[in-house]
Design an enzyme around this catalytic site. Structure first.
Site, PDB file in Angstrom:
ATOM      1  N   HIS A 135       0.842  -1.203   0.000  1.00 44.37           N
ATOM      2  CA  HIS A 135       0.000   0.000   0.000  1.00 44.37           C
ATOM      3  C   HIS A 135       0.876   1.251   0.000  1.00 44.37           C
ATOM      4  O   HIS A 135       1.768   1.388   0.825  1.00 44.37           O
ATOM      5  CB  HIS A 135      -0.906  -0.008   1.230  1.00 44.37           C
ATOM      6  CG  HIS A 135      -1.805   1.169   1.317  1.00 44.37           C
ATOM      7  ND1 HIS A 135      -2.029   1.827   2.490  1.00 44.37           N
ATOM      8  CD2 HIS A 135      -2.526   1.824   0.378  1.00 44.37           C
ATOM      9  CE1 HIS A 135      -2.870   2.825   2.275  1.00 44.37           C
ATOM     10  NE2 HIS A 135      -3.182   2.848   1.000  1.00 44.37           N
ATOM     11  N   ASP A 186       6.474   5.524 -21.502  1.00 44.47           N
ATOM     12  CA  ASP A 186       6.602   5.344 -22.947  1.00 44.47           C
ATOM     13  C   ASP A 186       8.049   5.017 -23.311  1.00 44.47           C
ATOM     14  O   ASP A 186       8.936   4.979 -22.453  1.00 44.47           O
ATOM     15  CB  ASP A 186       6.068   6.567 -23.704  1.00 44.47           C
ATOM     16  CG  ASP A 186       6.836   7.861 -23.429  1.00 44.47           C
ATOM     17  OD1 ASP A 186       8.058   7.819 -23.166  1.00 44.47           O
ATOM     18  OD2 ASP A 186       6.209   8.937 -23.492  1.00 44.47           O
ATOM     19  N   ASP A 211      -4.942   3.470  -4.879  1.00 40.65           N
ATOM     20  CA  ASP A 211      -5.039   3.981  -3.509  1.00 40.65           C
ATOM     21  C   ASP A 211      -6.199   4.964  -3.393  1.00 40.65           C
ATOM     22  O   ASP A 211      -6.250   5.965  -4.116  1.00 40.65           O
ATOM     23  CB  ASP A 211      -3.724   4.661  -3.124  1.00 40.65           C
ATOM     24  CG  ASP A 211      -3.576   4.913  -1.648  1.00 40.65           C
ATOM     25  OD1 ASP A 211      -4.601   4.934  -0.933  1.00 40.65           O
ATOM     26  OD2 ASP A 211      -2.439   5.097  -1.194  1.00 40.65           O
ATOM     27  N   MET A 256       2.159  12.620 -16.825  1.00 39.46           N
ATOM     28  CA  MET A 256       3.161  13.652 -17.061  1.00 39.46           C
ATOM     29  C   MET A 256       2.538  14.778 -17.886  1.00 39.46           C
ATOM     30  O   MET A 256       1.941  14.523 -18.928  1.00 39.46           O
ATOM     31  CB  MET A 256       4.376  13.084 -17.802  1.00 39.46           C
ATOM     32  CG  MET A 256       5.476  14.127 -18.011  1.00 39.46           C
ATOM     33  SD  MET A 256       6.808  13.561 -19.093  1.00 39.46           S
ATOM     34  CE  MET A 256       7.635  12.392 -18.037  1.00 39.46           C
ATOM     35  N   TYR A 314       9.810  12.869 -13.081  1.00 37.43           N
ATOM     36  CA  TYR A 314      11.068  12.106 -13.027  1.00 37.43           C
ATOM     37  C   TYR A 314      11.456  11.814 -11.577  1.00 37.43           C
ATOM     38  O   TYR A 314      11.877  10.696 -11.246  1.00 37.43           O
ATOM     39  CB  TYR A 314      12.209  12.870 -13.698  1.00 37.43           C
ATOM     40  CG  TYR A 314      12.134  12.984 -15.200  1.00 37.43           C
ATOM     41  CD1 TYR A 314      11.339  12.151 -15.979  1.00 37.43           C
ATOM     42  CD2 TYR A 314      12.884  13.941 -15.861  1.00 37.43           C
ATOM     43  CE1 TYR A 314      11.291  12.280 -17.356  1.00 37.43           C
ATOM     44  CE2 TYR A 314      12.843  14.074 -17.249  1.00 37.43           C
ATOM     45  CZ  TYR A 314      12.046  13.239 -17.975  1.00 37.43           C
ATOM     46  OH  TYR A 314      12.009  13.354 -19.342  1.00 37.43           O
ATOM     47  N   TYR A 352       4.509  11.671 -24.128  1.00 36.60           N
ATOM     48  CA  TYR A 352       3.732  11.875 -22.894  1.00 36.60           C
ATOM     49  C   TYR A 352       2.846  10.679 -22.547  1.00 36.60           C
ATOM     50  O   TYR A 352       1.781  10.833 -21.965  1.00 36.60           O
ATOM     51  CB  TYR A 352       2.934  13.187 -22.947  1.00 36.60           C
ATOM     52  CG  TYR A 352       3.859  14.374 -23.032  1.00 36.60           C
ATOM     53  CD1 TYR A 352       4.497  14.858 -21.902  1.00 36.60           C
ATOM     54  CD2 TYR A 352       4.134  14.979 -24.261  1.00 36.60           C
ATOM     55  CE1 TYR A 352       5.384  15.924 -21.981  1.00 36.60           C
ATOM     56  CE2 TYR A 352       5.018  16.041 -24.355  1.00 36.60           C
ATOM     57  CZ  TYR A 352       5.641  16.509 -23.215  1.00 36.60           C
ATOM     58  OH  TYR A 352       6.512  17.554 -23.291  1.00 36.60           O
TER      59      TYR A 352
END
Length: 150
Positions: free
Chosen positions: A22, A30, A68, A78, A117, A135
């Site tokens: 959890h 990509d 979650d 992103m 990142y 993206y």
């Protein structure tokens, strides 16, 4: 092959998904994402691969992986540099798979490129897809599987 489990989910990916707990983050990236160098900094420490489009990979993963419910950023994407509100087709396709898996609207939160990142380096693992569109990078925070009803 196993019944009820997508053939896209190879043994290495299944082991990682099962081992995560959890709050652990999973990155689905990509082909242009620096997956190998980032993956070396994750908990797992090595890159996982599923050579399929991002939406197909997300669909397979979310067939087993709970999101979650305790945080707002359990599904993230992103941002496009210079266009944070623009949603490219690859992200629209992934959003449809998230909504289908959750049975309701579950919007992804945008994350600035360099912040993405950094989040990725703190993740449990990275799965690099065969997605060539820009993206096609996503973060998913693992939720819990409730006990069976008694």
């Amino acid at each position: 092959m196993l019944k009820g489990i997508s053939p896209l989910l190879n043994a290495d990916v299944l082991q990682a998904l099962r081992a995560m707990g959890h709050g652990d983050d999973l990155i689905i990236a990509d082909t242009n994402f620096p997956s190998d160098s980032v993956a070396r900094q994750t908990v797992l420490g090595r890159l996982l691969r599923i050579d399929a489009p991002a939406a197909e990979v997300v669909k397979a993963v979310l067939s087993l992986y709970p999101l979650d419910t305790f945080v707002d950023d359990s599904a993230a994407r992103m941002e496009i540099v210079g266009k944070p509100d623009e949603i490219p087709p690859v992200q629209t396709e992934v959003q449809k798979e998230i909504d289908a898996a959750e049975g309701k609207s579950w919007p992804m939160l945008p994350v600035e490129r360099y912040a993405f990142y950094e989040r990725s380096k703190q993740a449990y693992c990275v799965i690099q897809t065969g997605e060539r569109r820009f993206y096609g990078c996503f973060a998913f925070r693992k939720g819990v599987v409730p006990p069976d009803a008694e």
